[in-house]
Structure formats: structure tokens, C-alpha cells
Design a protein around this motif. Sequence first.
Motif, PDB file in Angstrom:
ATOM      1  N   PRO A 129      49.152  -9.252  38.227  1.00 58.24           N
ATOM      2  CA  PRO A 129      49.739 -10.273  39.089  1.00 58.24           C
ATOM      3  C   PRO A 129      48.929 -11.563  39.064  1.00 58.24           C
ATOM      4  N   VAL A 130      49.587 -12.651  38.736  1.00 53.36           N
ATOM      5  CA  VAL A 130      48.961 -13.973  38.687  1.00 53.36           C
ATOM      6  C   VAL A 130      49.641 -14.871  39.714  1.00 53.36           C
ATOM      7  N   THR A 131      48.861 -15.408  40.621  1.00 53.32           N
ATOM      8  CA  THR A 131      49.396 -16.310  41.639  1.00 53.32           C
ATOM      9  C   THR A 131      50.058 -17.507  40.978  1.00 53.32           C
ATOM     10  N   ASP A 132      51.220 -17.919  41.476  1.00 53.99           N
ATOM     11  CA  ASP A 132      51.960 -18.979  40.782  1.00 53.99           C
ATOM     12  C   ASP A 132      51.587 -20.384  41.240  1.00 53.99           C
ATOM     13  N   TRP A 133      50.848 -20.534  42.346  1.00 50.89           N
ATOM     14  CA  TRP A 133      50.516 -21.883  42.832  1.00 50.89           C
ATOM     15  C   TRP A 133      49.106 -22.286  42.401  1.00 50.89           C
ATOM     16  N   ILE A 134      48.855 -23.590  42.409  1.00 51.68           N
ATOM     17  CA  ILE A 134      47.525 -24.093  42.066  1.00 51.68           C
ATOM     18  C   ILE A 134      47.000 -24.929  43.215  1.00 51.68           C
ATOM     19  N   ARG A 135      45.701 -24.899  43.375  1.00 54.49           N
ATOM     20  CA  ARG A 135      45.047 -25.641  44.453  1.00 54.49           C
ATOM     21  C   ARG A 135      45.371 -27.134  44.387  1.00 54.49           C
ATOM     22  N   THR A 136      45.257 -27.793  45.496  1.00 49.62           N
ATOM     23  CA  THR A 136      45.437 -29.238  45.542  1.00 49.62           C
ATOM     24  C   THR A 136      44.167 -29.929  45.060  1.00 49.62           C
ATOM     25  N   PRO A 137      44.245 -31.208  44.703  1.00 49.34           N
ATOM     26  CA  PRO A 137      43.024 -31.926  44.310  1.00 49.34           C
ATOM     27  C   PRO A 137      41.947 -31.880  45.394  1.00 49.34           C
ATOM     28  N   GLU A 138      42.359 -31.853  46.660  1.00 44.68           N
ATOM     29  CA  GLU A 138      41.391 -31.789  47.757  1.00 44.68           C
ATOM     30  C   GLU A 138      40.658 -30.447  47.807  1.00 44.68           C
ATOM     31  N   GLU A 139      41.241 -29.414  47.186  1.00 45.67           N
ATOM     32  CA  GLU A 139      40.634 -28.087  47.159  1.00 45.67           C
ATOM     33  C   GLU A 139      39.936 -27.801  45.830  1.00 45.67           C
ATOM     34  N   PHE A 140      39.684 -28.834  45.058  1.00 40.81           N
ATOM     35  CA  PHE A 140      39.187 -28.647  43.706  1.00 40.81           C
ATOM     36  C   PHE A 140      37.939 -27.757  43.662  1.00 40.81           C
ATOM     37  N   ASP A 141      37.051 -27.917  44.604  1.00 39.05           N
ATOM     38  CA  ASP A 141      35.793 -27.168  44.606  1.00 39.05           C
ATOM     39  C   ASP A 141      35.786 -25.989  45.559  1.00 39.05           C
ATOM     40  N   TYR A 142      36.871 -25.754  46.273  1.00 37.85           N
ATOM     41  CA  TYR A 142      36.867 -24.645  47.247  1.00 37.85           C
ATOM     42  C   TYR A 142      38.288 -24.208  47.547  1.00 37.85           C
ATOM     43  N   ILE A 143      38.548 -22.913  47.375  1.00 38.71           N
ATOM     44  CA  ILE A 143      39.824 -22.328  47.793  1.00 38.71           C
ATOM     45  C   ILE A 143      39.524 -21.051  48.555  1.00 38.71           C
ATOM     46  N   VAL A 144      40.440 -20.661  49.431  1.00 42.67           N
ATOM     47  CA  VAL A 144      40.208 -19.475  50.252  1.00 42.67           C
ATOM     48  C   VAL A 144      40.953 -18.250  49.736  1.00 42.67           C
ATOM     49  N   GLU A 145      41.746 -18.417  48.701  1.00 41.91           N
ATOM     50  CA  GLU A 145      42.399 -17.273  48.073  1.00 41.91           C
ATOM     51  C   GLU A 145      42.713 -17.641  46.625  1.00 41.91           C
ATOM     52  N   PRO A 146      42.960 -16.648  45.776  1.00 45.45           N
ATOM     53  CA  PRO A 146      43.122 -16.938  44.344  1.00 45.45           C
ATOM     54  C   PRO A 146      44.316 -17.833  44.057  1.00 45.45           C
ATOM     55  N   ASP A 147      44.128 -18.760  43.108  1.00 46.81           N
ATOM     56  CA  ASP A 147      45.240 -19.576  42.628  1.00 46.81           C
ATOM     57  C   ASP A 147      45.460 -19.275  41.154  1.00 46.81           C
ATOM     58  N   VAL A 148      46.358 -20.008  40.525  1.00 49.51           N
ATOM     59  CA  VAL A 148      46.729 -19.712  39.140  1.00 49.51           C
ATOM     60  C   VAL A 148      45.550 -19.935  38.194  1.00 49.51           C
ATOM     61  N   PHE A 149      44.679 -20.879  38.504  1.00 49.18           N
ATOM     62  CA  PHE A 149      43.533 -21.082  37.632  1.00 49.18           C
ATOM     63  C   PHE A 149      42.580 -19.894  37.696  1.00 49.18           C
ATOM     64  N   HIS A 150      42.239 -19.460  38.878  1.00 49.88           N
ATOM     65  CA  HIS A 150      41.348 -18.302  38.997  1.00 49.88           C
ATOM     66  C   HIS A 150      41.929 -17.096  38.275  1.00 49.88           C
ATOM     67  N   ASP A 151      43.198 -16.820  38.496  1.00 46.19           N
ATOM     68  CA  ASP A 151      43.806 -15.620  37.920  1.00 46.19           C
ATOM     69  C   ASP A 151      43.936 -15.705  36.402  1.00 46.19           C
ATOM     70  N   LEU A 152      44.384 -16.856  35.896  1.00 48.59           N
ATOM     71  CA  LEU A 152      44.562 -16.980  34.449  1.00 48.59           C
ATOM     72  C   LEU A 152      43.225 -17.087  33.730  1.00 48.59           C
ATOM     73  N   PHE A 153      42.416 -18.050  34.112  1.00 51.48           N
ATOM     74  CA  PHE A 153      41.159 -18.291  33.411  1.00 51.48           C
ATOM     75  C   PHE A 153      40.179 -17.150  33.632  1.00 51.48           C
ATOM     76  N   GLY A 154      40.081 -16.657  34.863  1.00 53.66           N
ATOM     77  CA  GLY A 154      39.087 -15.650  35.170  1.00 53.66           C
ATOM     78  C   GLY A 154      39.447 -14.255  34.707  1.00 53.66           C
ATOM     79  N   HIS A 155      40.704 -13.843  34.925  1.00 54.34           N
ATOM     80  CA  HIS A 155      41.093 -12.454  34.680  1.00 54.34           C
ATOM     81  C   HIS A 155      41.716 -12.182  33.317  1.00 54.34           C
ATOM     82  N   VAL A 156      42.629 -13.029  32.910  1.00 56.44           N
ATOM     83  CA  VAL A 156      43.501 -12.663  31.794  1.00 56.44           C
ATOM     84  C   VAL A 156      42.782 -12.532  30.458  1.00 56.44           C
ATOM     85  N   PRO A 157      41.801 -13.381  30.113  1.00 57.70           N
ATOM     86  CA  PRO A 157      41.141 -13.175  28.822  1.00 57.70           C
ATOM     87  C   PRO A 157      40.551 -11.786  28.644  1.00 57.70           C
TER      88      PRO A 157
END
Length: 289
Positions: free
Chosen positions: A123-151
Amino acid sequence: MDSTAASVTPAVYGESDRPPRGDYSRGGTVLADYTCPQDWASYTAADHDTYRRLYERQAAQLPGLACDAFIAALPSLGVKDRIPHFDEINERLYKATRWEVVAVPGLIPEVPFFTLLANRKFPVTDWIRTPEEFDYIVEPDVFHDLFGHVPMLFDPAFADYVQRYGQGGLKAHAQEACEKLARLYWYTVEFGLIRQPEGLRAYGAGILSSVGELRHAVQSAAPLRLPLDLPRAMRTRYKIDSYQSTYFVIESFAQLFDLTAPDFTPLYQMLAAQSDIEAGAKLPGESSA
């Protein structure tokens, strides 16, 4: 705060009281298995630019810190300058390990999460953080799931481990042992380290998607690093709002797969009578790797 996944709570750690931020919140369709269409057309130019900048920043940190399997597979994500189509990734991923990624609107309950993994669907989250959240998010977004997990799912041994974890999760849910098993996920899939001939390297998604935790996990003298031991990991609490103070190290992904082969029922029964261990606590006789 750095965009560390220590600040996020993956679906496996229980149901969230936060409303989904993805396709469901936009009035989209969520299926019975909690998956949804990716709706790639809804991403804005700003969304794609956020993904591009996150990718570029994190990829630059990988040499000497990320494991060989991750570095070798990262190009399989495809494009770097926009959020990829999941279907494009799946063409390559399914051929490699018979896995596929599926979109979800955010955190999902334990049973659907385990069921997807058991069926080789990540499961990969379909939304991405806003520019204001660039350095901090409170739950996984599409970047974390794709870049971190999928490779890592392109590695056959690791991919088999994640499926076995999902199968074990369904059993753990029936035995009310999900909290213990969740710690294993945390200390392997999210924050695992592996020993290579050149030294320690990261394979956990929470480390690999974090510009600050990557260096902390591999190089800092501050955290406790221990050989992966199932009872020790399952008793160890973890941090969700700062860098980890305990990491567990494996020697190979085959070792990780083999460790999870036995029935965990006796282990859960044993752990029920033992107390938890605080993050960063060193037990008598332990030494940091």
C-alpha cells in the motif's frame, strides 16, 4: 524537524483517528480492501515539484549510507522529476518479484494492511506533503512510501520477508499480538540496518527517506545497535517523534527471512510474561555494534 519517518505512523501500527488525506478526502472511491485509484491527474505542478526536490535531496545522501540492494533498485522507480504512475512501476516490479504497489488514501486498519502484504501488494499513500511540510510530516506520504519502501521490494529475499510478515500479521491479529509484531516491522522494514563488507548500511524505509536519520542511524555514536533478536526487538519500544535510539542489525536478507519462518505463537506467549524495554536501554551484557 527532519522529514524522518520516525515522525510517521505506518498503517500496521493500528487504526488512526486522523481522516484520510488522499483520494477519499477528495471525494474519490475507496474499495472494500481500502485501496483506491491513484488519480495521477489530480497532482498539481507543485506536488510534482515537491516530489522532485525530495528525491534529489535524498538521493544525494545515499552513497556510503544506503545498502547496495536499495541503491541498485532505486532507478527502477523510473522518473525522478515527477510523481511516478504506479502502473509504470508495477510493470517492472511484478517482473522482478511478483509484487505490485496499490494506492491507499492514508493510514488503513491492521487487517487490510496485513492482507495486502500477504498478497504481495504494497500500500502506497496517494497524497504528497505540502511545501510547508517539506521537512516534517506526521504520517507517510507518497514520497516516503515510494522512495523509502518500494526499491527494497525489488530484492527477492526482502520481498519474500515482507509477504511473510503480512501472513504473520493476520495470525498475530487473531492472537491479539499485533503490538509485538509491529515492533518487528518498525525495527526491520522501517528502521533496519544491515552489515555489508564495507560496514553498516541502512535498508529501512524510515531511515532511507530521511535526510537526517540516515546519517544518524549509520554513523552516529549515540544510538544503540544490536544484532537482530526477535524477542529483544519485540520487547523494545520505539520513538515516533525523534531519531531512533535503538537499531537492530542483520547480516543478510536471507537471515531476516529465515528468522520469521517459525510459528510465533510460543514467542508471543513468552513475551506476554515479560516487560517492555525502553528505547535506547542497554541490557546487561549488551554492547553496541
